[in-house]
Write a protein that holds these residues in place. Structure first.
Motif, PDB file in Angstrom:
ATOM      1  N   SER A 105       0.603  -1.367  -0.041  1.00  0.00           N
ATOM      2  CA  SER A 105      -0.016  -0.135  -0.102  1.00  0.00           C
ATOM      3  C   SER A 105       0.633   1.329   0.123  1.00  0.00           C
ATOM      4  CB  SER A 105      -0.683   0.136   1.253  1.00  0.00           C
ATOM      5  OG  SER A 105      -0.238  -0.149   2.298  1.00  0.00           O
ATOM      6  N   LYS A 106       1.961   1.207   0.606  1.00  0.00           N
ATOM      7  CA  LYS A 106       2.832   2.267   0.751  1.00  0.00           C
ATOM      8  C   LYS A 106       3.275   2.549  -0.491  1.00  0.00           C
ATOM      9  CE  LYS A 106       7.043   4.077   3.171  1.00  0.00           C
ATOM     10  NZ  LYS A 106       8.135   3.706   3.958  1.00  0.00           N
ATOM     11  N   VAL A 107       3.835   1.533  -1.434  1.00  0.00           N
ATOM     12  CA  VAL A 107       4.314   1.687  -2.669  1.00  0.00           C
ATOM     13  C   VAL A 107       3.345   2.141  -3.529  1.00  0.00           C
ATOM     14  CG1 VAL A 107       5.342   0.374  -4.571  1.00  0.00           C
ATOM     15  CG2 VAL A 107       5.830  -0.124  -2.231  1.00  0.00           C
ATOM     16  N   PHE A 108       2.114   1.475  -3.324  1.00  0.00           N
ATOM     17  CA  PHE A 108       1.076   2.319  -4.331  1.00  0.00           C
ATOM     18  C   PHE A 108       0.812   3.542  -4.245  1.00  0.00           C
ATOM     19  CE2 PHE A 108      -1.198  -2.275  -4.659  1.00  0.00           C
ATOM     20  CZ  PHE A 108      -0.440  -2.679  -5.282  1.00  0.00           C
ATOM     21  N   LYS A 109       0.878   3.996  -3.071  1.00  0.00           N
ATOM     22  CA  LYS A 109       0.755   5.624  -2.573  1.00  0.00           C
ATOM     23  C   LYS A 109       1.848   6.377  -3.401  1.00  0.00           C
ATOM     24  CE  LYS A 109      -1.837   5.117   1.403  1.00  0.00           C
ATOM     25  NZ  LYS A 109      -1.957   5.279   2.991  1.00  0.00           N
ATOM     26  N   GLN A 110       3.124   5.917  -3.254  1.00  0.00           N
ATOM     27  CA  GLN A 110       4.137   6.612  -3.787  1.00  0.00           C
ATOM     28  C   GLN A 110       4.091   6.617  -5.393  1.00  0.00           C
ATOM     29  OE1 GLN A 110       7.971   4.692  -3.136  1.00  0.00           O
ATOM     30  NE2 GLN A 110       8.953   5.492  -5.110  1.00  0.00           N
ATOM     31  N   LEU A 111       3.693   5.515  -5.939  1.00  0.00           N
ATOM     32  CA  LEU A 111       3.391   5.449  -7.318  1.00  0.00           C
ATOM     33  C   LEU A 111       2.349   6.335  -7.919  1.00  0.00           C
ATOM     34  CD1 LEU A 111       3.849   1.701  -8.289  1.00  0.00           C
ATOM     35  CD2 LEU A 111       5.793   3.475  -8.755  1.00  0.00           C
ATOM     36  N   GLU A 112       1.295   6.580  -7.236  1.00  0.00           N
ATOM     37  CA  GLU A 112       0.013   7.107  -7.478  1.00  0.00           C
ATOM     38  C   GLU A 112       0.472   8.761  -7.358  1.00  0.00           C
ATOM     39  OE1 GLU A 112      -4.560   7.793  -6.340  1.00  0.00           O
ATOM     40  OE2 GLU A 112      -3.066   6.544  -4.845  1.00  0.00           O
ATOM     41  N   ARG A 113       1.100   9.274  -6.339  1.00  0.00           N
ATOM     42  CA  ARG A 113       1.877  10.610  -6.243  1.00  0.00           C
ATOM     43  C   ARG A 113       2.737  10.986  -7.418  1.00  0.00           C
ATOM     44  NH1 ARG A 113       2.930   9.236  -0.754  1.00  0.00           N
ATOM     45  NH2 ARG A 113       4.947   8.959  -1.200  1.00  0.00           N
ATOM     46  N   GLU A 114       3.376   9.909  -7.695  1.00  0.00           N
ATOM     47  CA  GLU A 114       4.681  10.387  -8.940  1.00  0.00           C
ATOM     48  C   GLU A 114       4.203  10.036 -10.051  1.00  0.00           C
ATOM     49  OE1 GLU A 114       8.445   8.513  -8.404  1.00  0.00           O
ATOM     50  OE2 GLU A 114       8.290   8.321  -6.079  1.00  0.00           O
ATOM     51  N   TYR A 115       3.187   9.315 -10.442  1.00  0.00           N
ATOM     52  CA  TYR A 115       2.567   9.034 -11.845  1.00  0.00           C
ATOM     53  C   TYR A 115       1.046   8.995 -11.932  1.00  0.00           C
ATOM     54  CZ  TYR A 115       7.411   6.849 -11.865  1.00  0.00           C
ATOM     55  OH  TYR A 115       8.785   6.935 -11.948  1.00  0.00           O
ATOM     56  N   GLY A 116       0.534   9.396 -11.009  1.00  0.00           N
ATOM     57  CA  GLY A 116      -0.957   9.040 -10.936  1.00  0.00           C
ATOM     58  C   GLY A 116      -1.639   7.903 -11.598  1.00  0.00           C
ATOM     59  N   GLY A 117      -2.809   7.410 -11.627  1.00  0.00           N
ATOM     60  CA  GLY A 117      -3.190   6.287 -12.040  1.00  0.00           C
ATOM     61  C   GLY A 117      -3.440   5.352 -10.905  1.00  0.00           C
ATOM     62  N   TYR A 118      -3.441   3.997 -11.148  1.00  0.00           N
ATOM     63  CA  TYR A 118      -3.663   3.173 -10.277  1.00  0.00           C
ATOM     64  C   TYR A 118      -2.946   1.720 -10.741  1.00  0.00           C
ATOM     65  CZ  TYR A 118      -7.141   1.779 -13.918  1.00  0.00           C
ATOM     66  OH  TYR A 118      -7.659   1.736 -15.018  1.00  0.00           O
ATOM     67  N   GLN A 119      -3.079   0.795  -9.918  1.00  0.00           N
ATOM     68  CA  GLN A 119      -2.420  -0.750  -9.798  1.00  0.00           C
ATOM     69  C   GLN A 119      -3.373  -1.581 -10.454  1.00  0.00           C
ATOM     70  OE1 GLN A 119      -3.712  -2.839  -7.028  1.00  0.00           O
ATOM     71  NE2 GLN A 119      -2.923  -4.510  -8.130  1.00  0.00           N
ATOM     72  N   LEU A 120      -2.751  -2.310 -11.393  1.00  0.00           N
ATOM     73  CA  LEU A 120      -3.466  -3.184 -12.232  1.00  0.00           C
ATOM     74  C   LEU A 120      -3.096  -4.834 -11.550  1.00  0.00           C
ATOM     75  CD1 LEU A 120      -2.847  -2.228 -15.801  1.00  0.00           C
ATOM     76  CD2 LEU A 120      -4.864  -2.011 -14.277  1.00  0.00           C
ATOM     77  N   GLY A 121      -1.873  -5.169 -11.098  1.00  0.00           N
ATOM     78  CA  GLY A 121      -1.476  -6.283 -10.567  1.00  0.00           C
ATOM     79  C   GLY A 121      -0.255  -6.039 -10.002  1.00  0.00           C
ATOM     80  N   ALA A 122       0.285  -6.888  -8.685  1.00  0.00           N
ATOM     81  CA  ALA A 122       1.309  -6.997  -8.307  1.00  0.00           C
ATOM     82  C   ALA A 122       1.823  -8.163  -7.567  1.00  0.00           C
ATOM     83  CB  ALA A 122       1.509  -5.644  -7.063  1.00  0.00           C
ATOM     84  N   GLU A 123       3.068  -8.394  -7.736  1.00  0.00           N
ATOM     85  CA  GLU A 123       3.710  -9.749  -6.996  1.00  0.00           C
ATOM     86  C   GLU A 123       4.910  -9.459  -6.340  1.00  0.00           C
ATOM     87  OE1 GLU A 123       2.242 -12.787  -7.257  1.00  0.00           O
ATOM     88  OE2 GLU A 123       0.372 -11.735  -8.727  1.00  0.00           O
ATOM     89  N   LEU A 124       5.169 -10.116  -5.340  1.00  0.00           N
ATOM     90  CA  LEU A 124       6.406 -10.079  -4.556  1.00  0.00           C
ATOM     91  C   LEU A 124       7.448 -11.218  -4.907  1.00  0.00           C
ATOM     92  CD1 LEU A 124       8.076  -8.696  -2.420  1.00  0.00           C
ATOM     93  CD2 LEU A 124       6.787 -10.055  -0.472  1.00  0.00           C
ATOM     94  N   TYR A 125       8.539 -10.972  -5.146  1.00  0.00           N
ATOM     95  CA  TYR A 125       9.527 -11.977  -5.428  1.00  0.00           C
ATOM     96  C   TYR A 125      10.769 -11.997  -4.805  1.00  0.00           C
ATOM     97  CZ  TYR A 125       6.754 -12.675  -9.883  1.00  0.00           C
ATOM     98  OH  TYR A 125       5.855 -12.951 -10.604  1.00  0.00           O
TER      99      TYR A 125
END
Length: 108
Positions: free
Chosen positions: A50-70
């Motif tokens: 959720s913290k990463v999503f907030k950062q991306l939203e601030r920097e690039y706008g838009g929203y998440q489509l999918g995410a995975e942890l490796y």
């Protein structure tokens, strides 16, 4: 003999995509299960998505489509995130899961 070689080649070609799909297309990484991902966040080993999503939203706008942890064999962890920008372009981010910093961006 030729039949055996053809059968072996067929088996190799059909199993390789499945193995790559299980690893997010990255042969040097192992995908976390949802439970493993929650545990890594709870233990403080990774930043919350959720913290990463907030950062991306601030920097690039838009929203998440999918995410995975490796994780890699060296112990490092990273998120692979598909993102839709405000202007409708798809982007793909690789984010260091321990620091939350964007390591790579494609598209968008």
């Amino acid at each position: 003999m030729k039949r055996i070689l053809v059968l072996l080649a067929f088996t190799a070609l059909t199993s390789a995509p499945a193995a790559l799909a299980q690893q997010g297309g990255n042969p040097w990484a192992n995908q976390f299960s949802p439970g493993q991902a929650r545990e890594a966040v709870r233990e403080g080993k990774t930043v919350p998505l959720s913290k990463v999503f907030k950062q991306l939203e601030r920097e690039y706008g838009g929203y998440q489509l999918g995410a995975e942890l490796y994780s890699r064999d060296d112990g490092s962890t990273f998120y692979e995130i598909d993102w839709m920008t405000e202007d409708g372009r798809k982007a793909h981010f690789t984010v260091d899961a321990q620091s939350g910093s964007v390591m790579n961006r494609r598209g968008g």
